[in-house]
Design a protein around this motif. Structure first.
Motif, mmCIF file in Angstrom:
data_model
loop_
_atom_site.group_PDB
_atom_site.id
_atom_site.type_symbol
_atom_site.label_atom_id
_atom_site.label_comp_id
_atom_site.label_asym_id
_atom_site.label_seq_id
_atom_site.Cartn_x
_atom_site.Cartn_y
_atom_site.Cartn_z
ATOM 1 N N ASP A 8 0.838 -1.197 0.000
ATOM 2 C CA ASP A 8 0.000 0.000 0.000
ATOM 3 C C ASP A 8 0.876 1.251 0.000
ATOM 4 N N LEU A 9 0.278 2.373 -0.326
ATOM 5 C CA LEU A 9 1.034 3.626 -0.425
ATOM 6 C C LEU A 9 1.721 4.004 0.883
ATOM 7 N N PRO A 10 1.066 3.898 2.051
ATOM 8 C CA PRO A 10 1.774 4.235 3.291
ATOM 9 C C PRO A 10 3.028 3.389 3.516
ATOM 10 N N HIS A 15 8.974 3.156 3.427
ATOM 11 C CA HIS A 15 10.215 2.519 2.991
ATOM 12 C C HIS A 15 11.201 3.531 2.418
ATOM 13 N N TRP A 16 10.737 4.357 1.487
ATOM 14 C CA TRP A 16 11.647 5.284 0.821
ATOM 15 C C TRP A 16 12.033 6.462 1.706
ATOM 16 N N LEU A 17 11.114 6.928 2.553
ATOM 17 C CA LEU A 17 11.464 7.996 3.498
ATOM 18 C C LEU A 17 12.484 7.514 4.517
ATOM 19 N N LEU A 18 12.327 6.263 4.980
ATOM 20 C CA LEU A 18 13.290 5.711 5.932
ATOM 21 C C LEU A 18 14.663 5.579 5.279
ATOM 22 N N ALA A 19 14.715 5.105 4.046
ATOM 23 C CA ALA A 19 15.988 4.978 3.345
ATOM 24 C C ALA A 19 16.673 6.339 3.216
ATOM 25 N N ALA A 20 15.916 7.370 2.824
ATOM 26 C CA ALA A 20 16.484 8.709 2.673
ATOM 27 C C ALA A 20 16.956 9.269 4.008
ATOM 28 N N ALA A 21 16.164 9.047 5.074
ATOM 29 C CA ALA A 21 16.524 9.576 6.393
ATOM 30 C C ALA A 21 17.778 8.897 6.938
ATOM 31 N N VAL A 22 17.894 7.594 6.742
ATOM 32 C CA VAL A 22 19.078 6.876 7.232
ATOM 33 C C VAL A 22 20.328 7.342 6.483
ATOM 34 N N ILE A 23 20.210 7.505 5.170
ATOM 35 C CA ILE A 23 21.354 8.013 4.399
ATOM 36 C C ILE A 23 21.741 9.404 4.903
ATOM 37 N N GLY A 24 20.743 10.248 5.131
ATOM 38 C CA GLY A 24 21.016 11.588 5.634
ATOM 39 C C GLY A 24 21.675 11.572 7.000
ATOM 40 N N PRO A 176 7.738 -3.408 -7.251
ATOM 41 C CA PRO A 176 6.563 -3.408 -6.378
ATOM 42 C C PRO A 176 6.636 -2.390 -5.247
ATOM 43 N N MET A 177 7.860 -2.072 -4.774
ATOM 44 C CA MET A 177 7.973 -1.081 -3.712
ATOM 45 C C MET A 177 7.834 0.340 -4.257
ATOM 46 N N LEU A 178 7.850 0.474 -5.583
ATOM 47 C CA LEU A 178 7.618 1.770 -6.211
ATOM 48 C C LEU A 178 6.157 1.963 -6.588
ATOM 49 N N HIS A 179 5.584 0.967 -7.275
ATOM 50 C CA HIS A 179 4.209 1.122 -7.750
ATOM 51 C C HIS A 179 3.190 0.279 -6.991
ATOM 52 N N GLY A 180 3.661 -0.652 -6.166
ATOM 53 C CA GLY A 180 2.761 -1.398 -5.287
ATOM 54 C C GLY A 180 2.307 -2.744 -5.786
#
Length: 221
Positions: A8-10, A15-24, A176-180
């Motif tokens: 689902d979208l949430p 997933h992608w926000l967590l990846a970006a935050a960890v890299i940051g 699938p993690m991009l479009h679901g």
């Protein structure tokens, strides 16, 4: 082949926000100096994301719920031997589930110890004033040494596993993690991803962000 909405979208946003935050967080920690202000802010972003994921693990879409990817040793063994049922390939596989839980646990430890860390120069976590000096020292040592390498190691393993499945086994995990959606050989349960589900995700994200913001405010209290 049947097209099934798996993520689902949430879940995808998490997933992608967590990846970006960890890299940051990794980058700002390595640069240091004034960037540690952003390191602290990103730490609270990760805290909010982790809180959201815990809540979403109980009320989220079918394949995002913990109850649908908690496997026992027998299921893991069958998966490693190539004998797992088809449904174990839809969401998180038994091996993928181990990776997810390990990452969530490691990030929780890293965020928790960061909240109690003090570098005695310019950075201190908002919970420092609530614990004794010995706890602060232990938390700081873990956060700066073992904790960060544990997170980096698990992230590296996670990325390597995705690449192996993507290019070695020809199983698309990134799409699938991009479009679901995911192609399945047999009809499988589809996750809910309508407007109601997304509004629920937004409300829970707001709740988790509020808690993280209140924790951040403890440092100024």
């Amino acid at each position: 082949m049947h097209t099934v909405r798996v993520w689902d979208l949430p879940t995808r946003a998490f997933h992608w926000l967590l990846a970006a935050a960890v890299i940051g967080m990794v980058v700002t920690a390595k640069v240091g100096g004034n960037w540690m202000v952003w390191h602290l802010r990103l730490g609270h972003v990760v805290l909010a994301l982790l809180l959201f994921r815990v809540l979403w693990g109980f009320v989220g879409g079918h394949w995002s719920r913990f109850s649908n990817f908690v496997y026992g040793p027998r299921a893991l063994w069958r998966y490693l031997r190539g004998q797992a049922p088809a449904e174990h390939q839809m969401g998180h596989s038994p091996l993928g589930a181990l990776s997810v839980f390990a990452l969530l646990a490691a990030l929780s430890l890293q965020v928790g110890t960061g909240l109690m860390s003090d570098d005695e120069i310019a950075f201190f976590g908002p919970l420092v004033r609530f614990v004794d000096g010995s706890t602060v020292s232990q938390a700081t040592d873990f956060h700066k040494a073992l904790g960060q390498w544990l997170v980096l190691g698990l992230v590296a393993l996670h990325v390597v596993a995705i690449l192996v499945y993507q290019f070695g086994k020809r199983q698309d995990l990134i799409g699938p993690m991009l479009h679901g959606d995911k192609a399945a050989p047999l009809p499988s349960p589809a996750t809910r991803d309508g407007a109601a589900q997304r509004w629920l995700g937004a409300v829970l994200a707001l709740l988790a962000s509020t808690v993280a913001y209140l924790v951040h405010g403890l440092g100024a209290g």
